[in-house]
Scaffold this active site. Structure first.
Site, PDB file in Angstrom:
ATOM      1  N   ALA A  32       0.978  -1.107  -0.211  1.00  0.00           N
ATOM      2  CA  ALA A  32       0.096   0.036  -0.006  1.00  0.00           C
ATOM      3  C   ALA A  32       0.617   1.516  -0.122  1.00  0.00           C
ATOM      4  CB  ALA A  32      -0.907   0.068   1.167  1.00  0.00           C
ATOM      5  N   LEU A  33       1.907   1.173  -0.989  1.00  0.00           N
ATOM      6  CA  LEU A  33       2.816   2.197  -1.132  1.00  0.00           C
ATOM      7  C   LEU A  33       2.355   3.747  -0.993  1.00  0.00           C
ATOM      8  CD1 LEU A  33       5.314   0.212  -3.474  1.00  0.00           C
ATOM      9  CD2 LEU A  33       5.033   0.267  -0.745  1.00  0.00           C
ATOM     10  N   HIS A  34       3.185   4.697  -0.568  1.00  0.00           N
ATOM     11  CA  HIS A  34       2.800   6.000  -0.795  1.00  0.00           C
ATOM     12  C   HIS A  34       4.258   6.680  -0.653  1.00  0.00           C
ATOM     13  CE1 HIS A  34       3.927   6.029   3.737  1.00  0.00           C
ATOM     14  NE2 HIS A  34       3.166   5.070   3.945  1.00  0.00           N
ATOM     15  N   HIS A  37       7.158   5.574   1.483  1.00  0.00           N
ATOM     16  CA  HIS A  37       7.952   4.716   1.034  1.00  0.00           C
ATOM     17  C   HIS A  37       8.981   4.783  -0.049  1.00  0.00           C
ATOM     18  CE1 HIS A  37       4.284   2.257   2.551  1.00  0.00           C
ATOM     19  NE2 HIS A  37       5.013   1.803   3.350  1.00  0.00           N
ATOM     20  N   GLY A 149      12.274   3.979   7.920  1.00  0.00           N
ATOM     21  CA  GLY A 149      11.767   5.307   8.182  1.00  0.00           C
ATOM     22  C   GLY A 149      11.759   5.882   9.636  1.00  0.00           C
ATOM     23  N   LYS A 151       9.553   7.401  10.801  1.00  0.00           N
ATOM     24  CA  LYS A 151       8.194   7.244  11.024  1.00  0.00           C
ATOM     25  C   LYS A 151       7.877   6.282  12.168  1.00  0.00           C
ATOM     26  CE  LYS A 151       3.510   7.157  10.516  1.00  0.00           C
ATOM     27  NZ  LYS A 151       3.152   5.852  10.268  1.00  0.00           N
ATOM     28  N   ASP A 152       8.469   5.178  12.114  1.00  0.00           N
ATOM     29  CA  ASP A 152       8.557   4.084  13.232  1.00  0.00           C
ATOM     30  C   ASP A 152       9.859   4.068  13.933  1.00  0.00           C
ATOM     31  OD1 ASP A 152       5.946   2.390  12.283  1.00  0.00           O
ATOM     32  OD2 ASP A 152       7.070   2.896  10.461  1.00  0.00           O
ATOM     33  N   GLN A 155      10.757   1.240  15.959  1.00  0.00           N
ATOM     34  CA  GLN A 155      11.156   0.175  15.251  1.00  0.00           C
ATOM     35  C   GLN A 155      12.603  -0.140  14.856  1.00  0.00           C
ATOM     36  OE1 GLN A 155       8.525  -1.863  12.167  1.00  0.00           O
ATOM     37  NE2 GLN A 155       9.457  -0.393  10.587  1.00  0.00           N
ATOM     38  N   SER A 188       0.189   4.126   5.337  1.00  0.00           N
ATOM     39  CA  SER A 188      -0.934   3.403   4.470  1.00  0.00           C
ATOM     40  C   SER A 188      -2.337   3.220   5.056  1.00  0.00           C
ATOM     41  CB  SER A 188      -0.448   1.656   4.232  1.00  0.00           C
ATOM     42  OG  SER A 188       0.818   1.635   3.752  1.00  0.00           O
TER      43      SER A 188
END
Ligand code: AMP
Length: 284
Positions: A32-34, A37, A149, A151-152, A155, A188
């Site tokens: 569900a790439l954006h 990514h 990323g 973003k995480d 992670q 996503s």
């Protein structure tokens, strides 16, 4: 772009690059790439000789079966996006390929406190699943560089710990958060937001930015409480707003004790769980 779905085909395709001594950049995704990514992939294209990405909705990192079921799957559109940026390889394995019967793919590492807080506390088993799939994908792809990323935040911190701990010969490159024009971090899951909820989901970024303005001038615990309150309305329900040390992910009490400070938050927006973070300070 070549689509690779089998271990034997990746080995064959990538071995020829390895033999030539070429660098291989790898971006693992759930699809569900954006644009978030794509930024990672474009950075890997610029820095490496060969760029590989994977799309694999890894069941072992979903603690919530409903989230796994509803996770967007858009392989056809993803492939078109990857073609449009000229990716070299898409690795799109089946679950049996990633987790063959009889192969112990678990990662038994002590992450200390890194996986006990924030996402780790709210999503039991999530990071065990993330470490497992990233380790397995690294074993299969054997890249020289791994792109993830900011973003995480938690992670990539945990994956860096795993790379160091297991001495995996790969360099982790972390790319900044790509946002929509109004500040919402691309995800996503955003496509599952209703129009009304989407229009108000900017509250996460706004709250993070306003906390950055005041974190040196008020007690951290009070600031965290105020931020939780400002993100609690109608269908918005925060799970945490934590101002932590960027290395240890442990709570910050006195800001003067830390060189690296980040605020991380997770908020339910209706039935969609959003996460975001902003680095407040990062000096050496
Ligand atoms: P996912 O498909 O959600 O597992 O994400 C795959 C990779 O893309 C992870 O390393 C994410 O941190 C990264 N990523 C996802 N969204 C963004 C974004 N908005 N900006 C930068 N990186 C992102």
């Amino acid at each position: 772009m070549k689509r690779l779905i089998k271990q034997s085909t990746i080995d064959k395709a990538l071995d020829k690059h390895r033999r030539r001594g070429q660098s291989i950049g790898f971006t693992p995704t759930l699809g569900a790439l954006h644009r978030g990514h794509l930024q990672l992939m474009q950075q890997s294209q610029q820095a490496c000789d060969v760029a590989v990405c994977s799309i694999f909705v890894n069941p072992t990192q979903f603690n919530d079966p409903n989230d796994l079921k509803k996770y967007p799957r858009t392989l056809k559109a993803d492939k078109a996006l990857l073609e449009s940026i000229g990716m070299d390889y898409l690795f799109n394995p089946l679950a049996d390929e990633v987790y063959p019967e009889g192969l112990d793919t678990g990662v038994n590492i002590d992450f200390g406190q890194l996986d006990k807080v924030m996402e780790g506390a709210m999503r039991p088993g999530h990071f065990a699943g993330v470490a497992q799939v990233v380790k397995r994908l690294l074993d299969m792809v054997r890249p020289t560089h791994l792109y993830m990323g900011q973003k995480d935040f938690q992670q990539f911190t945990i994956i860096q710990h795993m790379i160091d701990h297991l001495s995996i010969p790969v360099e982790l490159v972390v790319c900044p958060i790509v946002r929509e024009e109004d500040g919402l971090a691309m995800s996503s899951r955003n496509r599952r937001l209703s129009d009304h909820t989407r229009s108000r989901a900017t509250i996460l970024y706004k709250t993070l930015l306003s906390a950055k303005e005041s974190y040196t001038s008020m007690p951290i615990a009070d600031l965290e409480r105020d931020c939780l309150t400002s993100m609690t309305f109608d269908e918005f329900k925060p799970e945490y707003f934590s101002i932590v040390d960027g290395h240890t992910l442990q709570p910050v009490v006195n800001v003067s004790d830390h060189h690296y400070i980040v605020a991380c938050t997770a908020v339910w927006a209706g039935d969609v769980r959003l996460i975001d973070n902003v680095i407040f300070r990062h000096s050496s």
